[in-house]
Scaffold this motif. Structure first.
Motif, mmCIF file in Angstrom:
data_model
loop_
_atom_site.group_PDB
_atom_site.id
_atom_site.type_symbol
_atom_site.label_atom_id
_atom_site.label_comp_id
_atom_site.label_asym_id
_atom_site.label_seq_id
_atom_site.Cartn_x
_atom_site.Cartn_y
_atom_site.Cartn_z
ATOM 1 N N PHE A 21 -4.730 -11.263 -6.312
ATOM 2 C CA PHE A 21 -5.250 -11.727 -4.957
ATOM 3 C C PHE A 21 -5.825 -13.190 -5.492
ATOM 4 O O PHE A 21 -6.496 -13.511 -6.387
ATOM 5 N N LYS B 59 2.519 -11.283 2.805
ATOM 6 C CA LYS B 59 3.542 -10.732 3.706
ATOM 7 C C LYS B 59 4.392 -11.421 4.153
ATOM 8 O O LYS B 59 5.311 -11.166 4.956
ATOM 9 N N GLU C 218 4.403 -1.961 -8.440
ATOM 10 C CA GLU C 218 3.671 -0.537 -8.599
ATOM 11 C C GLU C 218 3.151 -0.629 -10.042
ATOM 12 O O GLU C 218 3.852 -0.809 -10.970
ATOM 13 N N THR C 219 1.683 -0.504 -10.217
ATOM 14 C CA THR C 219 1.517 -0.803 -11.465
ATOM 15 C C THR C 219 1.749 0.531 -12.450
ATOM 16 O O THR C 219 1.830 0.113 -13.591
ATOM 17 N N PRO D 43 -0.212 -6.058 -7.557
ATOM 18 C CA PRO D 43 0.367 -6.843 -8.241
ATOM 19 C C PRO D 43 1.903 -6.770 -8.612
ATOM 20 O O PRO D 43 2.297 -5.624 -8.320
ATOM 21 N N ARG E 10 -5.852 -4.008 -8.593
ATOM 22 C CA ARG E 10 -5.045 -3.656 -9.365
ATOM 23 C C ARG E 10 -4.281 -4.456 -10.451
ATOM 24 O O ARG E 10 -3.657 -4.164 -11.285
ATOM 25 N N ARG F 135 -5.511 -3.703 -14.214
ATOM 26 C CA ARG F 135 -4.985 -2.882 -15.167
ATOM 27 C C ARG F 135 -3.503 -3.386 -15.840
ATOM 28 O O ARG F 135 -3.277 -3.270 -16.994
ATOM 29 N N PHE G 4 -3.580 -13.360 1.445
ATOM 30 C CA PHE G 4 -3.375 -11.806 2.231
ATOM 31 C C PHE G 4 -2.061 -12.409 3.085
ATOM 32 O O PHE G 4 -1.028 -11.658 3.196
HETATM 33 N N1 LIG Z 1 0.412 1.868 -5.653
HETATM 34 C C1 LIG Z 1 0.568 0.575 -5.366
HETATM 35 C C2 LIG Z 1 -0.547 -0.087 -4.809
HETATM 36 C C3 LIG Z 1 -0.931 -1.416 -4.715
HETATM 37 C C4 LIG Z 1 -2.019 -2.005 -3.732
HETATM 38 O O1 LIG Z 1 -2.569 -1.093 -3.491
HETATM 39 N N2 LIG Z 1 -2.447 -3.117 -3.800
HETATM 40 C C5 LIG Z 1 -3.561 -3.660 -3.230
HETATM 41 C C6 LIG Z 1 -4.597 -4.404 -3.966
HETATM 42 S S1 LIG Z 1 -5.172 -3.427 -5.369
HETATM 43 C C7 LIG Z 1 -2.904 -4.713 -2.149
HETATM 44 O O2 LIG Z 1 -2.066 -5.485 -2.446
HETATM 45 N N3 LIG Z 1 -3.626 -4.436 -0.854
HETATM 46 C C8 LIG Z 1 -3.461 -5.321 0.199
HETATM 47 C C9 LIG Z 1 -2.337 -4.840 1.107
HETATM 48 O O3 LIG Z 1 -2.073 -3.629 1.078
HETATM 49 O O4 LIG Z 1 -2.232 -5.618 2.013
HETATM 50 C C10 LIG Z 1 0.575 0.023 -7.071
HETATM 51 O O5 LIG Z 1 -0.180 0.715 -7.881
HETATM 52 O O6 LIG Z 1 0.636 -1.138 -7.542
#
Ligand SMILES: N[C@@H](CCC(=O)N[C@@H](CS)C(=O)NCC(=O)O)C(=O)O
Length: 216
Positions: free
Chosen positions: A8, A46, A71-72, A60, A20, A23, A42
């Motif tokens: 971000f 997209k 996917e982390t 990430p 994430r 990590r 943001f």
């Molecule tokens: N399961 C995915 C989840 C990724 C995730 O939820 N990322 C969040 C940030 S921690 C994100 O990008 N959120 C903004 C959105 O979904 O628009 C992973 O582990 O990489």
């Protein structure tokens, strides 16, 4: 070889390290691998360029010499397979460490994400007060089981591994609710993870992004 991850431009948590990318940064720091970060708004997450890397438009992502991952779980697993330091050599120990990565992501994290949704995203709904205790109890149930497994050990299965990295990262997201601190052995486990020099470097790097003056 250049490793690039995305994060971000401004994390909603203001730099508490809960986004994430932390990590992934942590795994790269444990593996001693330098990396660069591409920061995204943001809106940019997209757009087509990012959707080509992650069809769900999230951070990430991870790029390395023609390989692009999202996917982390997959990213940290790739780092742990590619570089020494995060998975044991012994095949059984290695398989168990990988099991803990899956357990963190599939068995523990969903309950914690539900709690976040109930507390923060849906906290103003008329049914929130009824739902919250149920969701909180599901988190407690998992943490009780995890704590019973960990007992007084430092890490989940012998030496620190990618399984611990993922579990600590997931548990950190339960801290803002106060539930993590109801489990002193787990709170101490998370603190041990946070005390690792590699975690501290990862945390500092994401904090620097989130506390930097806005561009321009
Ligand atoms: N399961 C995915 C989840 C990724 C995730 O939820 N990322 C969040 C940030 S921690 C994100 O990008 N959120 C903004 C959105 O979904 O628009 C992973 O582990 O990489």
């Amino acid at each position: 070889m250049t490793i690039t991850i995305t994060a971000f431009e401004r994390s909603p948590d203001g730099g508490k390290g809960l986004a994430r990318d932390t990590r992934v940064r942590w795994a790269l720091e444990e593996a001693g691998q330098p990396y660069t970060v591409r920061l995204l708004s943001f809106g940019a997450m997209k757009e087509a360029a990012h959707l080509a890397l992650n069809p769900f438009g999230q951070i990430p992502t991870y790029e390395e010499d023609g390989l692009a991952l999202f996917e982390t779980g997959a990213i940290v697993f790739h780092i742990a397979q590619r570089f020494p330091g995060l998975l044991p050599e012994d095949p059984h120990s290695r398989a168990r460490a990988i099991t803990w990565m899956f357990a963190a992501l599939n068995t523990v994290e969903p309950t914690i994400l539900d709690l976040f949704t109930a507390r923060v995203l849906e906290g103003d709904k008329p049914w929130a007060a009824e739902r919250l205790p149920l969701v909180g109890e599901r988190v407690r149930s998992r943490l009780r089981q995890l704590s019973a497994h960990l007992k007084d050990a430092d890490w989940l299965d012998g030496a620190f591994s990618a399984g611990d990295l993922m579990m600590v990262s997931v548990l950190l997201r339960a801290r803002p609710s106060g539930i993590l601190d109801e489990f002193p052995k787990l709170a101490a486990y998370v603190a041990r993870g946070e005390a690792r020099p590699a975690y501290r470097r990862a945390f500092a790097a994401q904090l620097a992004v989130n506390t930097a003056p806005p561009p321009g």
